[in-house]
Scaffold this motif. Structure first.
Motif, short mmCIF file in Angstrom:
data_model
loop_
_atom_site.label_atom_id
_atom_site.label_comp_id
_atom_site.label_asym_id
_atom_site.label_seq_id
_atom_site.Cartn_x
_atom_site.Cartn_y
_atom_site.Cartn_z
N GLY A 1 0.29 0.82 -13.65
CA GLY A 1 -0.97 0.38 -14.24
C GLY A 1 -1.84 -0.33 -13.21
N TYR A 2 -3.16 -0.18 -13.36
CA TYR A 2 -4.06 -0.72 -12.35
C TYR A 2 -3.94 -2.23 -12.22
CZ TYR A 2 -8.09 -1.79 -9.55
OH TYR A 2 -8.88 -2.26 -8.55
N ASP A 3 -3.60 -2.91 -13.29
CA ASP A 3 -3.53 -4.37 -13.22
C ASP A 3 -2.46 -4.87 -12.26
OD1 ASP A 3 -1.56 -3.42 -14.97
OD2 ASP A 3 -1.53 -5.28 -16.11
N LYS A 4 -1.59 -3.96 -11.79
CA LYS A 4 -0.51 -4.37 -10.88
C LYS A 4 -0.74 -3.92 -9.43
CE LYS A 4 3.07 -4.48 -14.46
NZ LYS A 4 3.33 -5.93 -14.35
N VAL A 5 -1.91 -3.37 -9.12
CA VAL A 5 -2.11 -2.80 -7.78
C VAL A 5 -2.04 -3.85 -6.67
CG1 VAL A 5 -3.40 -0.77 -8.55
CG2 VAL A 5 -4.64 -2.87 -7.97
N PHE A 6 -2.46 -5.07 -6.94
CA PHE A 6 -2.38 -6.13 -5.93
C PHE A 6 -1.09 -6.94 -6.09
CE2 PHE A 6 -7.15 -5.80 -6.58
CZ PHE A 6 -7.32 -4.92 -5.53
N GLU A 7 -0.65 -7.13 -7.31
CA GLU A 7 0.58 -7.85 -7.56
C GLU A 7 1.74 -7.25 -6.77
OE1 GLU A 7 2.86 -9.09 -11.61
OE2 GLU A 7 2.73 -6.94 -11.19
N ALA B 1 -6.33 -12.50 14.55
CA ALA B 1 -5.62 -13.33 13.59
C ALA B 1 -5.09 -12.44 12.47
CB ALA B 1 -6.55 -14.40 13.02
N ALA B 2 -3.87 -12.66 12.04
CA ALA B 2 -3.20 -11.75 11.10
C ALA B 2 -3.83 -11.80 9.72
CB ALA B 2 -1.72 -12.11 11.02
N ALA B 3 -4.44 -10.69 9.30
CA ALA B 3 -5.05 -10.60 7.98
C ALA B 3 -4.94 -9.17 7.48
CB ALA B 3 -6.52 -11.01 8.04
N ILE B 4 -4.65 -9.01 6.19
CA ILE B 4 -4.49 -7.70 5.58
C ILE B 4 -5.30 -7.66 4.29
CG2 ILE B 4 -2.89 -6.03 4.58
CD1 ILE B 4 -0.66 -7.36 6.21
N ALA B 5 -6.19 -6.68 4.16
CA ALA B 5 -6.88 -6.46 2.89
C ALA B 5 -6.02 -5.54 2.03
CB ALA B 5 -8.24 -5.82 3.15
N LEU B 6 -5.72 -5.97 0.82
CA LEU B 6 -4.85 -5.19 -0.07
C LEU B 6 -5.62 -4.12 -0.83
CD1 LEU B 6 -2.72 -8.12 -1.52
CD2 LEU B 6 -2.32 -6.76 0.55
N THR B 7 -6.83 -3.84 -0.40
CA THR B 7 -7.73 -2.91 -1.10
C THR B 7 -7.88 -1.57 -0.39
OG1 THR B 7 -9.56 -3.92 0.09
CG2 THR B 7 -9.09 -4.78 -2.09
#
Length: 204
Positions: free
Chosen positions: A104-110, A84-90
């Protein structure tokens, strides 16, 4: 002295196990918690069935949970079935360090949500406090892009409830206990999605 140390450690172990048991019982008794899990199963199954994907993110221990959850969807949880399609953004260190350095780190997932997310995808955002700037920005990006946003958080949830389509509150204020409930909840959701999308072959 050694016997006393062992006795004290045993007491601490049993006390923690009792706290864990009580938090799980609180989750079982919480109608809102159960309803939020059922809603999460519905939206993730619908998204995957329609060709969408699940994006997960978190910091620290919650980053480990995000990767764990994505791994269960891509690989398997209870039995052999299609991925099943899943991606961890970490997990992409080049992306995380580039975005952290340049924006900036606050935008790493955004930035990843904006680049990878498509309408109808699901974002599973994890923060025990509900106050992590990187998670809150990712949730805002998810809403902007038309993703369905599920928040996993603690008892209060900080700013996450207002940014979520579905919010899952672990009934605790203790970070370790919240994380235990999160991975338990994720296993429940993954297992039910698995059963719904990839039914086990009938046995005779």
């Amino acid at each position: 002295m050694a016997d006393q140390v062992l006795t004290d450690e045993r007491k601490s172990t049993c006390a923690y196990l009792a706290e864990s048991r009580d938090v799980i019982q609180s989750a079982m008794d919480d109608e809102g918690f159960l309803v939020s899990l059922e809603a999460s199963v519905d939206v993730i199954a619908q998204s995957l069935a329609a060709g969408g994907k699940l994006l997960t993110c978190g910091n620290g221990g919650s980053a480990g949970d995000a990767q764990h959850i994505a791994g269960e969807f891509i690989s398997r949880l209870n039995y052999d079935r299609a991925p099943a399609a899943a991606i961890a953004l970490t997990v992409d260190t080049s992306v995380i360090t580039a975005v952290g350095n340049d924006y900036g780190y606050d935008k790493v997932f955004e930035r990843q949500v904006l680049g990878l997310g498509r309408p109808g995808d699901v974002l599973l955002a994890i923060s025990t406090s509900g106050r992590s700037p990187s998670i809150l920005k990712a949730m805002d990006a998810g809403r902007e892009k038309g993703l369905i946003v599920i928040g996993l958080t603690g008892r209060t949830g900080g700013s996450m409830p207002e940014k979520s389509d579905i919010i899952v509150h672990a009934p605790s204020d203790s970070t370790p206990l919240i994380q235990q409930v999160h991975i338990m909840a994720a296993h429940i959701v993954c297992g039910l999605v698995e059963e719904r999308l990839f039914p086990r072959p009938a046995t005779t």
